[in-house]
Design a protein around this motif. Structure first.
Motif, mmCIF file in Angstrom:
data_model
loop_
_atom_site.group_PDB
_atom_site.id
_atom_site.type_symbol
_atom_site.label_atom_id
_atom_site.label_comp_id
_atom_site.label_asym_id
_atom_site.label_seq_id
_atom_site.Cartn_x
_atom_site.Cartn_y
_atom_site.Cartn_z
ATOM 1 N N GLY A 237 9.843 8.234 7.580
ATOM 2 C CA GLY A 237 8.474 7.738 7.666
ATOM 3 C C GLY A 237 7.415 8.700 7.167
ATOM 4 O O GLY A 237 6.221 8.406 7.264
ATOM 5 N N GLU A 238 7.814 9.853 6.621
ATOM 6 C CA GLU A 238 6.851 10.804 6.069
ATOM 7 C C GLU A 238 6.104 10.175 4.896
ATOM 8 O O GLU A 238 6.709 9.537 4.018
ATOM 9 N N VAL A 239 4.788 10.362 4.872
ATOM 10 C CA VAL A 239 3.961 9.803 3.802
ATOM 11 C C VAL A 239 3.483 10.931 2.900
ATOM 12 O O VAL A 239 2.896 11.912 3.376
ATOM 13 N N ILE A 240 3.749 10.828 1.616
ATOM 14 C CA ILE A 240 3.291 11.845 0.669
ATOM 15 C C ILE A 240 1.989 11.385 0.027
ATOM 16 O O ILE A 240 1.585 10.226 0.155
ATOM 17 N N ARG A 241 1.320 12.294 -0.669
ATOM 18 C CA ARG A 241 -0.026 11.994 -1.184
ATOM 19 C C ARG A 241 -0.016 11.273 -2.522
ATOM 20 O O ARG A 241 -0.855 10.434 -2.786
ATOM 21 N N THR A 242 0.913 11.635 -3.391
ATOM 22 C CA THR A 242 0.927 11.056 -4.736
ATOM 23 C C THR A 242 2.295 10.452 -5.039
ATOM 24 O O THR A 242 3.306 10.855 -4.450
ATOM 25 N N ARG A 243 2.294 9.498 -5.944
ATOM 26 C CA ARG A 243 3.541 8.845 -6.327
ATOM 27 C C ARG A 243 4.499 9.878 -6.915
ATOM 28 O O ARG A 243 4.107 10.724 -7.723
ATOM 29 N N PHE B 56 12.703 9.980 -5.260
ATOM 30 C CA PHE B 56 11.808 10.288 -4.147
ATOM 31 C C PHE B 56 12.457 11.403 -3.326
ATOM 32 O O PHE B 56 13.571 11.247 -2.818
ATOM 33 N N ARG B 57 11.735 12.533 -3.223
ATOM 34 C CA ARG B 57 12.236 13.671 -2.459
ATOM 35 C C ARG B 57 11.329 13.880 -1.252
ATOM 36 O O ARG B 57 10.169 14.237 -1.398
ATOM 37 N N CYS B 58 11.888 13.634 -0.081
ATOM 38 C CA CYS B 58 11.083 13.737 1.137
ATOM 39 C C CYS B 58 10.893 15.198 1.523
ATOM 40 O O CYS B 58 11.880 15.941 1.682
ATOM 41 N N PRO B 59 9.633 15.663 1.721
ATOM 42 C CA PRO B 59 9.393 17.059 2.083
ATOM 43 C C PRO B 59 9.789 17.375 3.532
ATOM 44 O O PRO B 59 9.977 18.535 3.877
ATOM 45 N N ARG B 60 9.965 16.328 4.364
ATOM 46 C CA ARG B 60 10.304 16.573 5.761
ATOM 47 C C ARG B 60 11.822 16.559 5.983
ATOM 48 O O ARG B 60 12.407 17.553 6.420
ATOM 49 N N CYS B 61 12.471 15.426 5.692
ATOM 50 C CA CYS B 61 13.896 15.314 5.982
ATOM 51 C C CYS B 61 14.777 15.717 4.800
ATOM 52 O O CYS B 61 16.005 15.708 4.905
ATOM 53 N N ASN C 41 11.456 0.272 2.096
ATOM 54 C CA ASN C 41 10.180 0.214 2.826
ATOM 55 C C ASN C 41 9.627 -1.202 2.870
ATOM 56 O O ASN C 41 9.009 -1.625 3.859
ATOM 57 N N ILE C 42 9.837 -1.945 1.794
ATOM 58 C CA ILE C 42 9.400 -3.340 1.757
ATOM 59 C C ILE C 42 10.195 -4.152 2.789
ATOM 60 O O ILE C 42 9.634 -5.001 3.494
ATOM 61 N N ALA C 43 11.476 -3.893 2.882
ATOM 62 C CA ALA C 43 12.311 -4.582 3.879
ATOM 63 C C ALA C 43 11.814 -4.289 5.291
ATOM 64 O O ALA C 43 11.827 -5.169 6.161
ATOM 65 N N GLN C 44 11.345 -3.045 5.515
ATOM 66 C CA GLN C 44 10.838 -2.665 6.837
ATOM 67 C C GLN C 44 9.380 -3.074 7.036
ATOM 68 O O GLN C 44 8.853 -2.957 8.146
ATOM 69 N N ALA C 45 8.730 -3.526 5.950
ATOM 70 C CA ALA C 45 7.301 -3.904 5.995
ATOM 71 C C ALA C 45 6.471 -2.771 6.577
ATOM 72 O O ALA C 45 5.700 -2.947 7.530
ATOM 73 N N ASP D 269 0.788 -1.240 0.000
ATOM 74 C CA ASP D 269 0.000 0.000 0.000
ATOM 75 C C ASP D 269 0.820 1.289 0.000
ATOM 76 O O ASP D 269 0.617 2.166 -0.830
ATOM 77 N N LEU D 270 1.751 1.451 0.926
ATOM 78 C CA LEU D 270 2.442 2.738 1.097
ATOM 79 C C LEU D 270 3.927 2.664 0.763
ATOM 80 O O LEU D 270 4.667 3.604 1.066
ATOM 81 N N THR D 271 4.367 1.599 0.131
ATOM 82 C CA THR D 271 5.809 1.429 -0.070
ATOM 83 C C THR D 271 6.418 2.486 -0.979
ATOM 84 O O THR D 271 7.586 2.839 -0.828
ATOM 85 N N THR D 272 5.643 3.012 -1.941
ATOM 86 C CA THR D 272 6.177 4.036 -2.845
ATOM 87 C C THR D 272 5.878 5.454 -2.356
ATOM 88 O O THR D 272 6.373 6.418 -2.947
ATOM 89 N N LEU D 273 5.077 5.577 -1.313
ATOM 90 C CA LEU D 273 4.659 6.899 -0.842
ATOM 91 C C LEU D 273 5.315 7.312 0.471
ATOM 92 O O LEU D 273 5.103 8.422 0.950
ATOM 93 N N THR D 274 6.097 6.426 1.057
ATOM 94 C CA THR D 274 6.677 6.666 2.372
ATOM 95 C C THR D 274 8.177 6.881 2.284
ATOM 96 O O THR D 274 8.873 6.167 1.556
ATOM 97 N N CYS D 275 8.674 7.842 3.024
ATOM 98 C CA CYS D 275 10.118 8.055 3.105
ATOM 99 C C CYS D 275 10.706 6.944 3.972
ATOM 100 O O CYS D 275 10.305 6.784 5.137
#
Length: 359
Positions: free
Chosen positions: A319-325, A331-336, A349-353, A309-315
């Motif tokens: 752990g920041e979650v963005i709205r769109t792919r 992938f540019r994280c808006p937080r870190c 993210n898949i490794a971290q499940a 579900d969130l593997t492509t949307l999460t830093c």
């Protein structure tokens, strides 16, 4: 932990008479299977004795195994091939030591004339499994006599013990439509680009279109078989390289996305006919996953499926979650503010499940 492996053992230069006999057995076995399916369920034979009146002469061992094979495919309406098969009681593998200290491997099984012993070609990687069988550490399953082109093989099923590795590292694997596969573990990554695969698929699609217009249906079938063999070979090589990469980096657990139900991941979707080779959208990822699982288990590596579900949307860092792919390949994280390849980020993210393990 146990794993079933299938060894494809080539018969060493059988005579023309034996080739013809094997083919006759295969034809009779297929004819019997289709006669069996044409009968009312109440009339279908349950033993080789009952089956003989519906079949041309075949060894009882082959008829009994054929009945088991047919029952194992309850949805089958007709068999194109049902290759002769033997149970573990009727098929034997032996090793004979030669005068120079070498070894000659032989297989013995019943035929139309008598029980025969024939030499087989054993590859180095297959020897260890046959040695396990002879020593009693592996359990023998069924064996099947199969023709591939002009050559005859025995497909021998074995159940072998596998020692599962403990501790160690977890590797995440992202399957995609641009890069076929991206794996990541502890900062080390492995990429399989899809560019060449897309090019070859497009080439096959163009040839297929020309043959369809020309009405060359036999050539079309041969092309389809050739493409299928190529795809299967690619999946075998990719899965082998992936598992070798995992072994080198001390991985004890591989996590993959659970793509069950995903439109682009299923190998038998009707939309596949509409794909013209422009992408990897209809690549047989399910087959690739099976090959990875199969080879990983033999290496003692556990494979787990993760919710995608969130593997492509999460830093993967904060752990920041963005709205769109993310657009493009980063992938540019808006937080870190971390910038990372989008597929590597997904693999981490898949490794971290991050969305949990699949049920």
């Amino acid at each position: 932990m146990e794993q079933v492996v299938t060894l494809k053992l080539k018969l060493y230069e059988p005579t023309q008479a034996k080739r013809e006999m094997y083919q006759l057995m295969a034809d009779r076995c297929t004819d019997f299977a289709n006669r069996y399916l044409s009968l009312d369920k109440k009339e279908r034979p349950r033993t080789s004795g009952e089956a003989k009146k519906y079949s041309e002469p075949l060894p009882s061992a082959v008829l009994n195994q054929a009945i088991r094979d047919i029952k194992a495919k309850p949805k089958a309406k007709r068999f194109k091939h049902l290759w002769p098969a033997f149970s573990n009681q009727n098929f034997r593998v032996e090793r004979e030591v030669t005068r120079d200290g070498g070894a000659v491997w032989k297989a013995s099984f019943p035929t139309l004339e008598k029980r025969v012993g024939v030499p087989i070609v054993v590859q180095p990687y297959q020897e260890k499994y046959l040695e396990m069988l002879l020593s009693g550490r592996a359990k023998q399953g069924s064996a099947r006599l199969v023709r591939r082109g002009k050559d005859w093989y025995v497909h021998l099923s074995l159940t072998v013990p596998v020692e599962e590795k403990r501790g160690g590292k977890v590797m995440g694997v992202d399957l995609g439509m641009i890069d076929l596969l991206v794996a990541s573990v502890s900062g080390q990554t492995l990429f399989f680009s899809g560019d060449e695969l897309v090019y070859v698929r497009r080439h096959y699609a163009q040839l297929r279109k020309k043959l369809q217009k020309a009405g060359a249906y036999r050539a079309l079938k041969r092309l389809g078989d050739k493409e299928h063999r190529w795809v299967t070979d690619v999946n075998h090589k990719v899965s082998r390289m992936l598992v070798d990469f995992a072994i080198i980096h001390g991985v004890t657990k591989i996590r993959l996305e659970d793509l069950t139900g995903a439109r682009w991941a299923h190998p038998q979707r009707r939309e596949q006919r509409k794909d013209h080779g422009r992408s990897l959208q209809y690549w047989p990822y399910y087959q690739l996953r099976q090959f990875i699982e199969y080879k990983a288990v033999l290496a003692g590596i556990r494979v787990e499926l993760v919710n995608p579900d969130l593997t492509t949307l999460t830093c993967s860092r904060c752990g920041e979650v963005i709205r769109t792919r993310p657009k493009g390949r980063w992938f540019r994280c808006p937080r870190c503010r971390r910038v990372k390849h989008v597929d590597v980020n997904a693999a981490d993210n898949i490794a971290q499940a991050v969305s949990g393990l699949a049920a």
